[in-house]
Design an enzyme around this catalytic site. Structure first.
Site, PDB file in Angstrom:
ATOM      1  CE  LYS A   1      -9.305 -20.249 -87.154  1.00  0.00           C
ATOM      2  NZ  LYS A   1      -9.955 -21.233 -88.044  1.00  0.00           N
TER       3      LYS A   1
ATOM      4  CG  ASP B   1     -11.989 -24.687 -86.692  1.00  0.00           C
ATOM      5  OD1 ASP B   1     -11.127 -24.109 -87.389  1.00  0.00           O
ATOM      6  OD2 ASP B   1     -13.090 -25.058 -87.135  1.00  0.00           O
TER       7      ASP B   1
ATOM      8  CG  HIS C   1     -13.539 -17.271 -86.223  1.00  0.00           C
ATOM      9  ND1 HIS C   1     -12.490 -16.644 -86.830  1.00  0.00           N
ATOM     10  CD2 HIS C   1     -13.749 -18.411 -86.932  1.00  0.00           C
ATOM     11  CE1 HIS C   1     -12.084 -17.368 -87.870  1.00  0.00           C
ATOM     12  NE2 HIS C   1     -12.828 -18.450 -87.946  1.00  0.00           N
TER      13      HIS C   1
HETATM   14  C1  BG6 Z   1     -12.917 -21.224 -90.240  1.00  0.00           C
HETATM   15  C2  BG6 Z   1     -12.969 -22.575 -89.563  1.00  0.00           C
HETATM   16  O1  BG6 Z   1     -11.980 -20.397 -89.610  1.00  0.00           O
HETATM   17  O2  BG6 Z   1     -14.206 -20.622 -90.147  1.00  0.00           O
HETATM   18  C3  BG6 Z   1     -14.039 -23.450 -90.177  1.00  0.00           C
HETATM   19  O3  BG6 Z   1     -11.702 -23.202 -89.691  1.00  0.00           O
HETATM   20  C4  BG6 Z   1     -15.367 -22.742 -90.194  1.00  0.00           C
HETATM   21  O4  BG6 Z   1     -14.160 -24.681 -89.480  1.00  0.00           O
HETATM   22  C5  BG6 Z   1     -15.222 -21.350 -90.792  1.00  0.00           C
HETATM   23  O5  BG6 Z   1     -16.272 -23.509 -90.947  1.00  0.00           O
HETATM   24  C6  BG6 Z   1     -16.505 -20.568 -90.624  1.00  0.00           C
HETATM   25  O6  BG6 Z   1     -16.399 -19.389 -91.341  1.00  0.00           O
HETATM   26  P1  BG6 Z   1     -17.691 -18.637 -91.857  1.00  0.00           P
HETATM   27  O7  BG6 Z   1     -17.157 -17.400 -92.478  1.00  0.00           O
HETATM   28  O8  BG6 Z   1     -18.360 -19.561 -92.832  1.00  0.00           O
HETATM   29  O9  BG6 Z   1     -18.535 -18.401 -90.658  1.00  0.00           O
END
Ligand code: BG6
Length: 518
Positions: A177, A264, A269
């Site tokens: 992504k 992002d 997510h």
């Molecule tokens: C990524 C983003 O997909 O997910 C980042 O590009 C972010 O900006 C990260 O920090 C967060 O992932 P996690 O697993 O630490 O919550």
């Protein structure tokens, strides 16, 4: 009698067959993983540690190779040094000298410009050298695109032109992504990918789906009938999703300046979390049954009209402040960010799902960089009882809340009220809690490991399908373009270390609610 027994057998077998995930005995065949972007942040911090960790657990076959392709001026040996450094510095692996000596011999580097034909000619001959056929004589190759979205179409085109997608190789492709930067570019990328590969070969990754506690949402919902009965607009007042990060943008300025928080985090997510919370029970546990149900949720997201964006969403950018007692600069002072940058680092919004189950229930979401602390949590707030039976002292009752905490502590808690002993009609909110760590005495499986292993096994359940990607962009595109077309409000509008701009608080307050996570 005999007849009846047979029917029961059939029923039981059918029920069990709804799960298509290969069992523990599944043997991964020899493969070659070709990483585009193998020296980048993602590869060093997540991908390579995950692969090494799987190797430490003896879960990779005896024969495999990892070939990284990129523009750095590296040879196999210098690439191995770079990887070793990354693995030694990683919190996710317990470095083993002995295992590293074995692992390093499987690492290779091909230096070349990803936009030039010549690189792909050399890739063909390098593959001939490093590939080990499977027991049935197949040549399994997995491409991993850990590169910026604008480079992806170039790489896919060139792989296709050099006969590296189908034909003599058995290939899969993992695409990181963000998938495109809006609906139009995602459609173009999907078209290109599916002209070079079949959809079943395409693994669009969203690492949130590999998190144990995110997967647990489906298990929790569909294995506990008590909650599923209440899981709809009749009993749920609102759903809140918080993905808060205390960190800034690290050294990802170039990427972040072009992406911003909605591309992002929200488009992928957060919408995936909404999909899991809101989906209908799937017909079975096969990848496409689950993906069908999530797609329906994304398609039912109420499209936001331009004039509604202001009312239902809030964006922000952090200024200087204190995070965990440490002074940190504002976004515009980060190295490489322009002093007048209008990139949002915070988003809050209310989404509505226009379907039978969720009509009228707001899904409030909130995410940002440099917030007060790192926490990802889903709060399901239930309706208040229809009548206040206990008199004046209980005018304000804490609502029942089910909290699914994804990180940093993986847990589930249920908040309910109990009578305070000795006090007349006094109600006190308490949390009944389940913690992964306390119960299972082990940390959950890291997301990238699970996803890589699923790809090796050919299980697409936790990967995102083309139609989902497009429906998700459709939901956020109007929001992004509306904010991009109007001059940003008073940026920076929240201090690092806070919970974001005041407007995010007001978004709920204007509807008589408040953020539960904090
Ligand atoms: C990524 C983003 O997909 O997910 C980042 O590009 C972010 O900006 C990260 O920090 C967060 O992932 P996690 O697993 O630490 O919550």
């Amino acid at each position: 009698m005999v007849q009846k027994k047979r029917l029961e057998d059939v029923a039981v077998t059918k029920y069990l067959q709804t799960c298509d995930i290969p069992g523990e005995s599944f043997q991964v065949e020899p493969f070659t993983l070709v990483i585009f972007g193998g020296t980048g942040d993602l590869s060093r911090k997540k991908l390579l540690p995950a692969l090494f960790h799987i190797y430490l657990g003896n879960e990779l076959p005896d024969h495999f190779s990892i070939l990284s392709v990129g523009g750095s001026n590296l040879e196999d040996d210098s690439y191995r040094i770079l990887v070793e450094r990354a693995l030694r510095g990683s919190d996710e692996v317990c470095f083993s000298e002995e295992k590293w000596a074995e692992f390093r011999s499987r690492l290779f580097y091909l230096s070349g410009n990803l936009e030039e034909e010549e690189t792909y000619r050399r890739l063909c001959s390098r593959l001939d050298q490093v590939l080990v056929p499977t027991r049935e004589g197949h040549r399994d190759v997995i491409y991993y695109l850990a590169i910026p979205p604008q480079t992806m179409p170039i790489v896919v085109n060139l792989l296709n032109r050099h006969g590296l997608c189908r034909g003599p190789l058995d290939t899969k492709i993992i695409v990181e992504k963000p998938f495109g930067r809006d609906l139009a570019s995602a459609v173009r990328l999907n078209r290109l990918l599916t002209s070079a590969f079949d959809e079943r070969q395409v693994y669009r990754i969203d690492h949130y789906l590999g998190k144990e506690t995110v997967q647990n949402i489906i298990f929790f919902r569909f294995s506990n009938s008590i909650f599923e009965q209440l899981w709809n607009h009749r009993y749920i007042d609102n759903v809140q999703i918080t993905v808060a990060e205390d960190m800034g943008i690290d050294n990802r300025v170039r990427f972040y300046e072009q992406a911003g928080v909605i591309r992002d985090i929200v488009q992928n997510h957060i919408l995936q979390l909404i999909g899991l919370i809101a989906m209908e029970p799937p017909v079975g546990f096969e990848a496409d049954f689950i993906r069908d149900e999530k797609t329906k949720v994304f398609r039912s997201l109420h499209p936001m009209k331009e004039e509604q964006v202001d009312r239902f969403t809030v964006i922000g950018q952090y200024g200087p402040g204190k995070v965990q007692e440490k002074e940190v600069p504002g976004y515009r002072q980060e190295k490489g960010v322009s002093p007048g940058s209008t990139t949002p680092t915070f988003f809050a919004g209310a989404f509505y799902i226009a379907n039978w189950r969720w009509a009228g229930v707001p899904f409030y979401v909130r995410t940002g960089k440099r917030l007060a602390r790192r926490i990802t949590e889903i709060a399901i707030q239930f309706d208040q009882p229809p009548l206040r039976l206990f008199g004046r002292t209980c005018d304000v009752l804490e609502p029942n809340v089910l909290l699914l905490t994804i990180q940093p502590e993986e847990k589930i808690s249920l908040r309910f009220g109990v009578k305070v002993p000795g006090m007349p009609n006094q109600i006190y909110p308490i949390d009944m809690k389940f913690s992964y760590r306390e119960t299972f005495q082990s940390p959950p499986h890291p997301a990238y490991e699970r996803l890589i292993q699923d790809c090796l096994k050919g299980d697409l359940t936790l990967f995102v399908r083309q139609d989902q990607i497009e429906a998700m962009w459709e939901a956020v595109d109007p929001i992004i373009s509306c904010w991009e077309n109007q001059p940003p409000p008073n940026f920076p509008n929240y201090a690092a270390g806070s919970w974001g701009p005041l407007e995010a608080k007001k978004l709920l307050e204007q509807e008589g609610r408040r953020w539960i996570t904090g």
